[in-house]
Write a protein that holds these residues in place. Sequence first.
Motif, PDB file in Angstrom:
ATOM      1  N   ASP A  86       0.816  -1.210   0.000  1.00 44.69           N
ATOM      2  CA  ASP A  86       0.000   0.000   0.000  1.00 44.69           C
ATOM      3  C   ASP A  86       0.850   1.261   0.000  1.00 44.69           C
ATOM      4  O   ASP A  86       0.432   2.283  -0.551  1.00 44.69           O
ATOM      5  N   LEU A  87       2.032   1.206   0.611  1.00 46.92           N
ATOM      6  CA  LEU A  87       2.931   2.362   0.510  1.00 46.92           C
ATOM      7  C   LEU A  87       3.247   2.644  -0.953  1.00 46.92           C
ATOM      8  O   LEU A  87       3.273   3.808  -1.382  1.00 46.92           O
ATOM      9  N   PHE A  88       3.483   1.576  -1.713  1.00 46.87           N
ATOM     10  CA  PHE A  88       3.739   1.787  -3.130  1.00 46.87           C
ATOM     11  C   PHE A  88       2.475   2.221  -3.864  1.00 46.87           C
ATOM     12  O   PHE A  88       2.489   3.187  -4.630  1.00 46.87           O
ATOM     13  N   GLY A  89       1.376   1.495  -3.665  1.00 46.15           N
ATOM     14  CA  GLY A  89       0.164   1.751  -4.441  1.00 46.15           C
ATOM     15  C   GLY A  89      -0.338   3.172  -4.289  1.00 46.15           C
ATOM     16  O   GLY A  89      -0.669   3.844  -5.286  1.00 46.15           O
ATOM     17  N   ILE A  90      -0.372   3.668  -3.057  1.00 51.99           N
ATOM     18  CA  ILE A  90      -0.870   5.026  -2.814  1.00 51.99           C
ATOM     19  C   ILE A  90       0.115   6.054  -3.348  1.00 51.99           C
ATOM     20  O   ILE A  90      -0.266   7.060  -3.962  1.00 51.99           O
ATOM     21  N   GLY A  91       1.424   5.814  -3.154  1.00 51.14           N
ATOM     22  CA  GLY A  91       2.428   6.727  -3.685  1.00 51.14           C
ATOM     23  C   GLY A  91       2.420   6.774  -5.202  1.00 51.14           C
ATOM     24  O   GLY A  91       2.569   7.845  -5.805  1.00 51.14           O
ATOM     25  N   TRP A  92       2.203   5.627  -5.839  1.00 46.53           N
ATOM     26  CA  TRP A  92       2.173   5.557  -7.301  1.00 46.53           C
ATOM     27  C   TRP A  92       0.954   6.290  -7.858  1.00 46.53           C
ATOM     28  O   TRP A  92       1.066   7.088  -8.786  1.00 46.53           O
ATOM     29  N   GLU A  93      -0.214   6.016  -7.304  1.00 44.32           N
ATOM     30  CA  GLU A  93      -1.427   6.677  -7.774  1.00 44.32           C
ATOM     31  C   GLU A  93      -1.322   8.195  -7.615  1.00 44.32           C
ATOM     32  O   GLU A  93      -1.687   8.957  -8.523  1.00 44.32           O
ATOM     33  N   THR A  94      -0.814   8.626  -6.464  1.00 45.36           N
ATOM     34  CA  THR A  94      -0.690  10.063  -6.221  1.00 45.36           C
ATOM     35  C   THR A  94       0.306  10.698  -7.179  1.00 45.36           C
ATOM     36  O   THR A  94       0.082  11.802  -7.689  1.00 45.36           O
ATOM     37  N   SER A  95       1.417  10.012  -7.442  1.00 45.56           N
ATOM     38  CA  SER A  95       2.428  10.545  -8.358  1.00 45.56           C
ATOM     39  C   SER A  95       1.858  10.720  -9.754  1.00 45.56           C
ATOM     40  O   SER A  95       2.067  11.755 -10.410  1.00 45.56           O
ATOM     41  N   LEU A  96       1.126   9.725 -10.237  1.00 48.15           N
ATOM     42  CA  LEU A  96       0.502   9.850 -11.552  1.00 48.15           C
ATOM     43  C   LEU A  96      -0.489  11.004 -11.581  1.00 48.15           C
ATOM     44  O   LEU A  96      -0.506  11.811 -12.516  1.00 48.15           O
ATOM     45  N   GLN A  97      -1.313  11.106 -10.550  1.00 49.32           N
ATOM     46  CA  GLN A  97      -2.354  12.130 -10.531  1.00 49.32           C
ATOM     47  C   GLN A  97      -1.780  13.531 -10.409  1.00 49.32           C
ATOM     48  O   GLN A  97      -2.376  14.496 -10.913  1.00 49.32           O
ATOM     49  N   GLN A  98      -0.626  13.678  -9.755  1.00 51.48           N
ATOM     50  CA  GLN A  98      -0.028  15.001  -9.608  1.00 51.48           C
ATOM     51  C   GLN A  98       0.785  15.420 -10.826  1.00 51.48           C
ATOM     52  O   GLN A  98       0.851  16.605 -11.146  1.00 51.48           O
ATOM     53  N   HIS A  99       1.397  14.473 -11.514  1.00 52.43           N
ATOM     54  CA  HIS A  99       2.367  14.819 -12.558  1.00 52.43           C
ATOM     55  C   HIS A  99       1.879  14.591 -13.984  1.00 52.43           C
ATOM     56  O   HIS A  99       2.484  15.115 -14.924  1.00 52.43           O
ATOM     57  N   ILE A 100       0.815  13.806 -14.167  1.00 50.42           N
ATOM     58  CA  ILE A 100       0.298  13.552 -15.511  1.00 50.42           C
ATOM     59  C   ILE A 100      -0.843  14.528 -15.792  1.00 50.42           C
ATOM     60  O   ILE A 100      -1.731  14.697 -14.945  1.00 50.42           O
ATOM     61  N   PRO A 101      -0.862  15.175 -16.962  1.00 50.68           N
ATOM     62  CA  PRO A 101      -1.981  16.064 -17.292  1.00 50.68           C
ATOM     63  C   PRO A 101      -3.316  15.336 -17.184  1.00 50.68           C
ATOM     64  O   PRO A 101      -3.444  14.177 -17.593  1.00 50.68           O
ATOM     65  N   ARG A 102      -4.299  16.021 -16.638  1.00 52.32           N
ATOM     66  CA  ARG A 102      -5.581  15.392 -16.327  1.00 52.32           C
ATOM     67  C   ARG A 102      -6.253  14.809 -17.572  1.00 52.32           C
ATOM     68  O   ARG A 102      -6.905  13.775 -17.505  1.00 52.32           O
ATOM     69  N   ASP A 103      -6.079  15.452 -18.722  1.00 54.75           N
ATOM     70  CA  ASP A 103      -6.778  14.988 -19.918  1.00 54.75           C
ATOM     71  C   ASP A 103      -6.145  13.737 -20.528  1.00 54.75           C
ATOM     72  O   ASP A 103      -6.685  13.162 -21.457  1.00 54.75           O
ATOM     73  N   LYS A 104      -4.979  13.318 -20.003  1.00 58.26           N
ATOM     74  CA  LYS A 104      -4.335  12.100 -20.502  1.00 58.26           C
ATOM     75  C   LYS A 104      -4.154  11.052 -19.410  1.00 58.26           C
ATOM     76  O   LYS A 104      -3.584   9.979 -19.649  1.00 58.26           O
ATOM     77  N   LEU A 105      -4.633  11.341 -18.228  1.00 57.36           N
ATOM     78  CA  LEU A 105      -4.366  10.479 -17.080  1.00 57.36           C
ATOM     79  C   LEU A 105      -4.946   9.081 -17.245  1.00 57.36           C
ATOM     80  O   LEU A 105      -4.302   8.081 -16.923  1.00 57.36           O
ATOM     81  N   SER A 106      -6.167   8.982 -17.748  1.00 57.75           N
ATOM     82  CA  SER A 106      -6.787   7.664 -17.892  1.00 57.75           C
ATOM     83  C   SER A 106      -6.061   6.817 -18.922  1.00 57.75           C
ATOM     84  O   SER A 106      -5.946   5.598 -18.777  1.00 57.75           O
ATOM     85  N   ARG A 107      -5.567   7.451 -19.991  1.00 56.60           N
ATOM     86  CA  ARG A 107      -4.835   6.684 -20.998  1.00 56.60           C
ATOM     87  C   ARG A 107      -3.508   6.165 -20.447  1.00 56.60           C
ATOM     88  O   ARG A 107      -3.121   5.015 -20.686  1.00 56.60           O
ATOM     89  N   VAL A 108      -2.802   6.994 -19.688  1.00 60.24           N
ATOM     90  CA  VAL A 108      -1.567   6.536 -19.057  1.00 60.24           C
ATOM     91  C   VAL A 108      -1.864   5.394 -18.084  1.00 60.24           C
ATOM     92  O   VAL A 108      -1.143   4.387 -18.039  1.00 60.24           O
ATOM     93  N   ALA A 109      -2.952   5.527 -17.309  1.00 57.38           N
ATOM     94  CA  ALA A 109      -3.334   4.465 -16.383  1.00 57.38           C
ATOM     95  C   ALA A 109      -3.685   3.180 -17.123  1.00 57.38           C
ATOM     96  O   ALA A 109      -3.434   2.077 -16.622  1.00 57.38           O
ATOM     97  N   SER A 110      -4.248   3.294 -18.323  1.00 55.44           N
ATOM     98  CA  SER A 110      -4.613   2.091 -19.076  1.00 55.44           C
ATOM     99  C   SER A 110      -3.364   1.358 -19.574  1.00 55.44           C
ATOM    100  O   SER A 110      -3.337   0.126 -19.598  1.00 55.44           O
TER     101      SER A 110
END
Length: 416
Positions: free
Chosen positions: A322-346
């Motif tokens: 969970d230390l990794f999972g929460i840190g990873w999700e937060t890092s993506l959400q803070q640093h990836i532009p919102r309009d491309k976030l779902s594609r990066v997550a996919s």
Amino acid sequence: MRGSLAPLRHRVFRYFLAARLCTLLASAVAPIAVAFAVRDVSASPAALGLVLASRTTPMVLLVLFGGVVADRLRRDLVLVTSNVICMATQAVAAGLLLSGVADVWQIAAIEAVNGAAAAFSFPALQGIMPQLVARDELQQANALNGMVRNVTLIGGGVLGGVIVGFLGPGWGLAINAVMYGAAALLIAQLRFGDRPAEQSTSRSTLHDLRAGWREFTARRWVWVIVLAFGFINAAIAGAIHTLGPVIADQSFGRVGWGTLQSATGVGLVLGAVVMLRWRPQRPLVVGMLGIAFEAPLMVMLGLDPSLVPLLLLGVLAGVGSDLFGIGWETSLQQHIPRDKLSRVASYDALGSFVAMPVGQLVAGPLASIIGTERVIVGSGVLVGIVVALTLAEPSVRGLRRLDARAAEEAPAVPVG
């Protein structure tokens, strides 16, 4: 500094957590209900494998397109549609089972539709959090979401066993349908006013996939982590999920194995509690160090499967996960532009979905050649090596959490 429970002040976030609770309970009950539904219809072990593969295959094939759709459309609308589809399919499955006319192919077809729905809901879920809370509250929001997920993981299996054991798989799936319907109603209350990116709807799907791939590969730390977890997920799926029960049967027994799974679940909850209060400056470094706890768990399982030390290592592995999972999700959400976030997550999800069945398929044949214990220990060593190599990557070590001011100043959607 804002309190650790600050995201709960937001009405839409509370609706989101309630909806997640419904879908997670449904997801915990569904595998048990489906497994015993198939067993009631057919005694063939291959039948259950067919049904499980029917769900996994469309998830793998469609998850990239799910990311495109979630970035084009309102993510709340994608989630409502997905939950309504799952509600309908589970209701149909329940009706077939309760009426006594269900067949394996029907259950497989229903699971295929559910897998397709999951391929669209997963990227939408990954991309929706920045629309619910402020950017500096993302870690706490992810931790609360993770806590709901992990508590449900512990209790959902028990609930599913009770429902299916006393009422039967048909009623289990009927209750699932109700849960998905409740989730759809709750998510409908979010009502975001706009799409993540107004311009994207005029572009082709291939264009959007390429744009998502460019965003995915543009940040070295993103693809390095996903590549690392291709190996880590394969090792965990093969050594722990596939060969672990074999070791348990030969040593501390099936009850002990169930207890070990619960210990990992307890660790996941503790990890979420830690991340509610702690905001590490280098979240990926902390997360990869947490994932490293999987290595001693595997080595102990292969060399000396004693239950008490395994339980302790299981708790630590759960915390680290969970230390990794929460840190990873937060890092993506803070640093990836919102309009491309779902594609990066996919693209991230595709790496995870593909890797796990590879580990499951390879583990058995490899164990028959060199021995079960050696495969498990070797997998633990592999995880340790991959963690060390990942931490040696400067872009992973150098990624920092955005503070409140930087998070607010970071553009949600790049210009140009």
